[in-house]
Design a protein around this motif. Structure first.
Motif, PDB file in Angstrom:
ATOM      1  N   THR A  81     -73.699  56.948  -2.535  1.00 35.64           N
ATOM      2  CA  THR A  81     -74.796  56.305  -1.825  1.00 35.64           C
ATOM      3  C   THR A  81     -75.446  57.329  -0.909  1.00 35.64           C
ATOM      4  N   TYR A  82     -76.739  57.177  -0.715  1.00 35.24           N
ATOM      5  CA  TYR A  82     -77.492  58.108   0.107  1.00 35.24           C
ATOM      6  C   TYR A  82     -78.267  57.327   1.160  1.00 35.24           C
ATOM      7  N   THR A  83     -78.364  57.888   2.340  1.00 31.38           N
ATOM      8  CA  THR A  83     -79.109  57.229   3.409  1.00 31.38           C
ATOM      9  C   THR A  83     -80.601  57.327   3.138  1.00 31.38           C
ATOM     10  N   GLY A  84     -81.350  56.462   3.784  1.00 35.88           N
ATOM     11  CA  GLY A  84     -82.801  56.503   3.654  1.00 35.88           C
ATOM     12  C   GLY A  84     -83.364  57.831   4.132  1.00 35.88           C
ATOM     13  N   GLU A  85     -82.796  58.358   5.202  1.00 36.15           N
ATOM     14  CA  GLU A  85     -83.243  59.644   5.728  1.00 36.15           C
ATOM     15  C   GLU A  85     -82.998  60.762   4.711  1.00 36.15           C
ATOM     16  N   PHE A  86     -81.848  60.751   4.062  1.00 38.56           N
ATOM     17  CA  PHE A  86     -81.538  61.755   3.043  1.00 38.56           C
ATOM     18  C   PHE A  86     -82.556  61.682   1.915  1.00 38.56           C
ATOM     19  N   LYS A  87     -82.867  60.473   1.476  1.00 40.25           N
ATOM     20  CA  LYS A  87     -83.819  60.288   0.383  1.00 40.25           C
ATOM     21  C   LYS A  87     -85.201  60.815   0.756  1.00 40.25           C
ATOM     22  N   GLN A  88     -85.636  60.515   1.979  1.00 43.08           N
ATOM     23  CA  GLN A  88     -86.938  60.993   2.424  1.00 43.08           C
ATOM     24  C   GLN A  88     -86.974  62.510   2.503  1.00 43.08           C
ATOM     25  N   GLN A  89     -85.900  63.095   3.007  1.00 40.55           N
ATOM     26  CA  GLN A  89     -85.832  64.550   3.100  1.00 40.55           C
ATOM     27  C   GLN A  89     -85.806  65.193   1.718  1.00 40.55           C
ATOM     28  N   ALA A  90     -85.098  64.580   0.787  1.00 48.61           N
ATOM     29  CA  ALA A  90     -85.047  65.102  -0.580  1.00 48.61           C
ATOM     30  C   ALA A  90     -86.430  65.076  -1.213  1.00 48.61           C
ATOM     31  N   VAL A  91     -87.175  64.003  -0.998  1.00 43.96           N
ATOM     32  CA  VAL A  91     -88.535  63.903  -1.542  1.00 43.96           C
ATOM     33  C   VAL A  91     -89.431  64.960  -0.907  1.00 43.96           C
ATOM     34  N   LEU A  92     -89.311  65.130   0.412  1.00 47.04           N
ATOM     35  CA  LEU A  92     -90.109  66.141   1.110  1.00 47.04           C
ATOM     36  C   LEU A  92     -89.799  67.541   0.578  1.00 47.04           C
ATOM     37  N   LEU A  93     -88.526  67.844   0.416  1.00 46.56           N
ATOM     38  CA  LEU A  93     -88.136  69.144  -0.131  1.00 46.56           C
ATOM     39  C   LEU A  93     -88.640  69.324  -1.563  1.00 46.56           C
ATOM     40  N   ALA A  94     -88.596  68.253  -2.346  1.00 50.11           N
ATOM     41  CA  ALA A  94     -89.068  68.322  -3.730  1.00 50.11           C
ATOM     42  C   ALA A  94     -90.566  68.616  -3.779  1.00 50.11           C
ATOM     43  N   GLU A  95     -91.310  68.058  -2.840  1.00 50.84           N
ATOM     44  CA  GLU A  95     -92.744  68.328  -2.793  1.00 50.84           C
ATOM     45  C   GLU A  95     -93.021  69.769  -2.392  1.00 50.84           C
ATOM     46  N   GLN A  96     -92.168  70.331  -1.563  1.00 49.91           N
ATOM     47  CA  GLN A  96     -92.363  71.702  -1.090  1.00 49.91           C
ATOM     48  C   GLN A  96     -91.842  72.751  -2.069  1.00 49.91           C
ATOM     49  N   HIS A  97     -90.697  72.477  -2.692  1.00 48.66           N
ATOM     50  CA  HIS A  97     -90.022  73.500  -3.498  1.00 48.66           C
ATOM     51  C   HIS A  97     -89.865  73.132  -4.964  1.00 48.66           C
ATOM     52  N   GLY A  98     -90.273  71.944  -5.341  1.00 50.18           N
ATOM     53  CA  GLY A  98     -90.128  71.502  -6.721  1.00 50.18           C
ATOM     54  C   GLY A  98     -88.903  70.628  -6.911  1.00 50.18           C
ATOM     55  N   ALA A  99     -89.082  69.569  -7.665  1.00 53.60           N
ATOM     56  CA  ALA A  99     -88.007  68.597  -7.854  1.00 53.60           C
ATOM     57  C   ALA A  99     -86.810  69.194  -8.586  1.00 53.60           C
ATOM     58  N   SER A 100     -87.067  70.063  -9.558  1.00 51.63           N
ATOM     59  CA  SER A 100     -85.959  70.656 -10.320  1.00 51.63           C
ATOM     60  C   SER A 100     -85.057  71.502  -9.431  1.00 51.63           C
ATOM     61  N   GLN A 101     -85.669  72.303  -8.565  1.00 55.21           N
ATOM     62  CA  GLN A 101     -84.898  73.166  -7.666  1.00 55.21           C
ATOM     63  C   GLN A 101     -84.083  72.334  -6.680  1.00 55.21           C
ATOM     64  N   VAL A 102     -84.706  71.349  -6.100  1.00 60.35           N
ATOM     65  CA  VAL A 102     -84.017  70.493  -5.122  1.00 60.35           C
ATOM     66  C   VAL A 102     -82.899  69.713  -5.803  1.00 60.35           C
ATOM     67  N   SER A 103     -83.148  69.276  -7.012  1.00 60.71           N
ATOM     68  CA  SER A 103     -82.136  68.545  -7.780  1.00 60.71           C
ATOM     69  C   SER A 103     -80.893  69.410  -7.966  1.00 60.71           C
ATOM     70  N   ARG A 104     -81.099  70.653  -8.344  1.00 59.27           N
ATOM     71  CA  ARG A 104     -79.962  71.568  -8.519  1.00 59.27           C
ATOM     72  C   ARG A 104     -79.259  71.841  -7.189  1.00 59.27           C
ATOM     73  N   ASP A 105     -80.056  72.083  -6.149  1.00 58.49           N
ATOM     74  CA  ASP A 105     -79.482  72.413  -4.842  1.00 58.49           C
ATOM     75  C   ASP A 105     -78.662  71.267  -4.260  1.00 58.49           C
ATOM     76  N   LEU A 106     -79.150  70.046  -4.428  1.00 63.61           N
ATOM     77  CA  LEU A 106     -78.466  68.896  -3.852  1.00 63.61           C
ATOM     78  C   LEU A 106     -77.422  68.284  -4.784  1.00 63.61           C
ATOM     79  N   GLY A 107     -77.459  68.691  -6.048  1.00 67.84           N
ATOM     80  CA  GLY A 107     -76.495  68.172  -7.009  1.00 67.84           C
ATOM     81  C   GLY A 107     -76.762  66.729  -7.406  1.00 67.84           C
ATOM     82  N   ILE A 108     -78.038  66.365  -7.482  1.00 66.79           N
ATOM     83  CA  ILE A 108     -78.406  65.019  -7.911  1.00 66.79           C
ATOM     84  C   ILE A 108     -79.402  65.120  -9.060  1.00 66.79           C
TER      85      ILE A 108
END
Length: 93
Positions: free
Chosen positions: A6-33
């Motif tokens: 489970t992920y907090t709402g804050e984590f989800k928002q930060q993940a989306v923000l990072l994905a917009e800045q660095h790309g969803a594929s990169q963030v996906s690999r970095d966060l392991g999701i």
């Protein structure tokens, strides 16, 4: 049996923000999701804004209902006590 993460709402928002800045594929690999999960969060955030990730709403609603019941009970007890005070203070001697 694997437990569901489970992920907090804050984590989800930060993940989306990072994905917009660095790309969803990169963030996906970095966060392991999964990338599809980030995409899902992005869609939900764009559709619902700040209400996108309310958390466990059901538990919150149950807690609210329980607090309302307790509040009603306390109000009733308070009324009974007020009546009792009125009865005992107006008693002729």
């Amino acid at each position: 049996m694997a437990t569901r993460k489970t992920y907090t709402g804050e984590f989800k928002q930060q993940a989306v923000l990072l994905a917009e800045q660095h790309g969803a594929s990169q963030v996906s690999r970095d966060l392991g999701i999964e990338r599809s999960l980030i995409d899902k969060w992005r869609r939900r955030l764009s559709e619902k804004g700040t209400q996108a990730f309310p958390g466990k709403g059901k538990a919150e609603n149950e807690e609210l209902a329980q607090l309302k019941r307790e509040n009603m009970r306390l109000k009733e007890e308070n009324e009974v006590l007020k009546k009792a005070v009125g009865i005992f203070t107006n008693r002729p001697r």
